[in-house]
Design a protein around this motif. Structure first.
Motif, mmCIF file in Angstrom:
data_model
loop_
_atom_site.group_PDB
_atom_site.id
_atom_site.type_symbol
_atom_site.label_atom_id
_atom_site.label_comp_id
_atom_site.label_asym_id
_atom_site.label_seq_id
_atom_site.Cartn_x
_atom_site.Cartn_y
_atom_site.Cartn_z
ATOM 1 N N HIS A 96 0.835 -1.205 0.000
ATOM 2 C CA HIS A 96 0.000 0.000 0.000
ATOM 3 C C HIS A 96 0.871 1.257 0.000
ATOM 4 C CE1 HIS A 96 -4.154 -1.487 0.417
ATOM 5 N NE2 HIS A 96 -3.581 -2.543 0.976
ATOM 6 N N GLU A 97 1.915 1.253 0.804
ATOM 7 C CA GLU A 97 2.806 2.415 0.854
ATOM 8 C C GLU A 97 3.546 2.590 -0.472
ATOM 9 O OE1 GLU A 97 2.947 4.762 3.110
ATOM 10 O OE2 GLU A 97 1.555 3.732 4.462
ATOM 11 N N TYR A 98 4.006 1.506 -1.060
ATOM 12 C CA TYR A 98 4.694 1.606 -2.343
ATOM 13 C C TYR A 98 3.765 2.143 -3.432
ATOM 14 C CZ TYR A 98 8.930 -0.937 -0.811
ATOM 15 O OH TYR A 98 10.098 -1.329 -0.202
ATOM 16 N N PHE A 99 2.496 1.786 -3.362
ATOM 17 C CA PHE A 99 1.565 2.275 -4.370
ATOM 18 C C PHE A 99 1.375 3.783 -4.304
ATOM 19 C CE2 PHE A 99 0.581 -1.688 -6.184
ATOM 20 C CZ PHE A 99 -0.156 -1.441 -7.324
ATOM 21 N N ASP A 165 3.038 -1.787 -15.025
ATOM 22 C CA ASP A 165 2.875 -2.063 -16.449
ATOM 23 C C ASP A 165 1.394 -2.213 -16.801
ATOM 24 O OD1 ASP A 165 3.970 -2.764 -19.109
ATOM 25 O OD2 ASP A 165 3.163 -4.753 -18.654
ATOM 26 N N TYR A 166 0.651 -2.887 -15.952
ATOM 27 C CA TYR A 166 -0.790 -3.102 -16.130
ATOM 28 C C TYR A 166 -1.516 -1.758 -16.247
ATOM 29 C CZ TYR A 166 -5.437 -5.039 -14.810
ATOM 30 O OH TYR A 166 -6.760 -5.418 -14.765
ATOM 31 N N VAL A 167 -1.184 -0.845 -15.363
ATOM 32 C CA VAL A 167 -1.812 0.481 -15.385
ATOM 33 C C VAL A 167 -1.348 1.276 -16.603
ATOM 34 C CG1 VAL A 167 -1.999 2.691 -14.165
ATOM 35 C CG2 VAL A 167 -2.156 0.543 -12.886
ATOM 36 N N ASN A 168 -0.044 1.266 -16.880
ATOM 37 C CA ASN A 168 0.498 2.045 -17.996
ATOM 38 C C ASN A 168 -0.058 1.597 -19.346
ATOM 39 O OD1 ASN A 168 2.022 3.566 -16.256
ATOM 40 N ND2 ASN A 168 3.879 2.377 -16.534
ATOM 41 N N ARG A 169 -0.379 0.316 -19.474
ATOM 42 C CA ARG A 169 -0.949 -0.183 -20.727
ATOM 43 C C ARG A 169 -2.454 0.069 -20.807
ATOM 44 N NH1 ARG A 169 -1.010 -5.293 -21.059
ATOM 45 N NH2 ARG A 169 -0.085 -5.864 -19.079
ATOM 46 N N ARG A 174 -5.203 2.102 -11.062
ATOM 47 C CA ARG A 174 -4.239 1.845 -9.992
ATOM 48 C C ARG A 174 -4.899 1.099 -8.839
ATOM 49 N NH1 ARG A 174 -0.597 7.370 -9.685
ATOM 50 N NH2 ARG A 174 0.559 6.939 -11.584
ATOM 51 N N LEU A 175 -6.137 1.437 -8.549
ATOM 52 C CA LEU A 175 -6.843 0.757 -7.468
ATOM 53 C C LEU A 175 -7.026 -0.728 -7.791
ATOM 54 C CD1 LEU A 175 -8.141 1.157 -4.725
ATOM 55 C CD2 LEU A 175 -10.289 1.687 -5.883
ATOM 56 N N GLN A 176 -7.390 -1.033 -9.041
ATOM 57 C CA GLN A 176 -7.517 -2.437 -9.446
ATOM 58 C C GLN A 176 -6.161 -3.145 -9.373
ATOM 59 O OE1 GLN A 176 -9.174 -1.547 -13.291
ATOM 60 N NE2 GLN A 176 -11.234 -2.220 -12.682
ATOM 61 N N ALA A 177 -5.125 -2.461 -9.820
ATOM 62 C CA ALA A 177 -3.788 -3.055 -9.799
ATOM 63 C C ALA A 177 -3.332 -3.312 -8.364
ATOM 64 C CB ALA A 177 -2.790 -2.155 -10.523
#
Length: 195
Positions: A96-99, A165-169, A174-177
């Motif tokens: 969570h902190e890294y996100f 990568d999932y978000v960038n594509r 971000r919440l889903q990731a």
């Protein structure tokens, strides 16, 4: 009439300008890893000459961003309170902190030259208590004892890379990731119930 500025005022102004350039670099590199120094100067609202006074070469700016990433990762680990709860709970808090560092992690993963294995790997392991949390998880039964600290840390960073990568594509938010990362981490490090 000439205005004389005190040394502390000049120092504070220089630090604000340097921070503005670094913040702009992270923001621009997050969406365009090969961005030019002119694009970063524009985003920072400074002239190219000013940017060059702080960072004479692109490599100097990239090195400063790498140092910022190392510092921010250490602060995130401190905020995760890695010494509290089970080892697995500590790692979930760390995710969570890294996100919260999503743009910085994107730059770390995808901008050439930012990731510097020697300095980053050292600061992202023992210094911030991650190894201790994993070993505690081995003892408290929340992390599979067959998975060594290096393996679990590499798994965590692999999941973070995958999520950025999932978000960038454009595959998800971000919440889903974050949700997928936490679920994958929990399942990946859980002890085998059959044992």
């Amino acid at each position: 009439m000439t205005t004389i500025h005190s040394a502390p005022e000049q120092s504070a102004t220089r630090e604000r300008t340097r921070k503005a350039i670094l913040d702009a670099a992270v923001s621009v590199f997050a969406s365009k890893p090969a961005a030019t120094l002119s694009e970063i100067a524009s985003a920072a609202k400074v002239g190219r000459t000013t940017l060059h006074r702080y960072f004479p070469e692109r490599s100097d700016l990239v090195d400063a961003v790498a140092a910022e990433a190392t510092r921010a990762v250490g602060e995130a680990a401190a905020a995760a309170r890695l010494g509290e709860g089970t080892g697995a709970e500590a790692l979930v808090r760390l995710c969570h902190e890294y996100f919260e560092l999503a743009d910085l992690l994107t730059v770390l993963f995808f901008t050439p030259g930012v990731y510097q294995e020697d300095s980053f790997a050292e600061s992202a392991s023992n210094d911030d208590g991650v190894t201790d949390a994993i070993e505690r998880g081995h003892c408290d039964g929340s992390i599979d004892p067959d998975m060594g600290s290096d393996w679990v840390q590499n798994l965590l960073w692999s999941l973070l890379y995958t999520s950025m990568d999932y978000v960038n594509r454009g595959s998800g938010t971000r919440l889903q990731a974050l949700d997928l990362t936490v679920r994958s981490l929990r399942r990946g490090i859980a002890p085998d119930p059959a044992v």
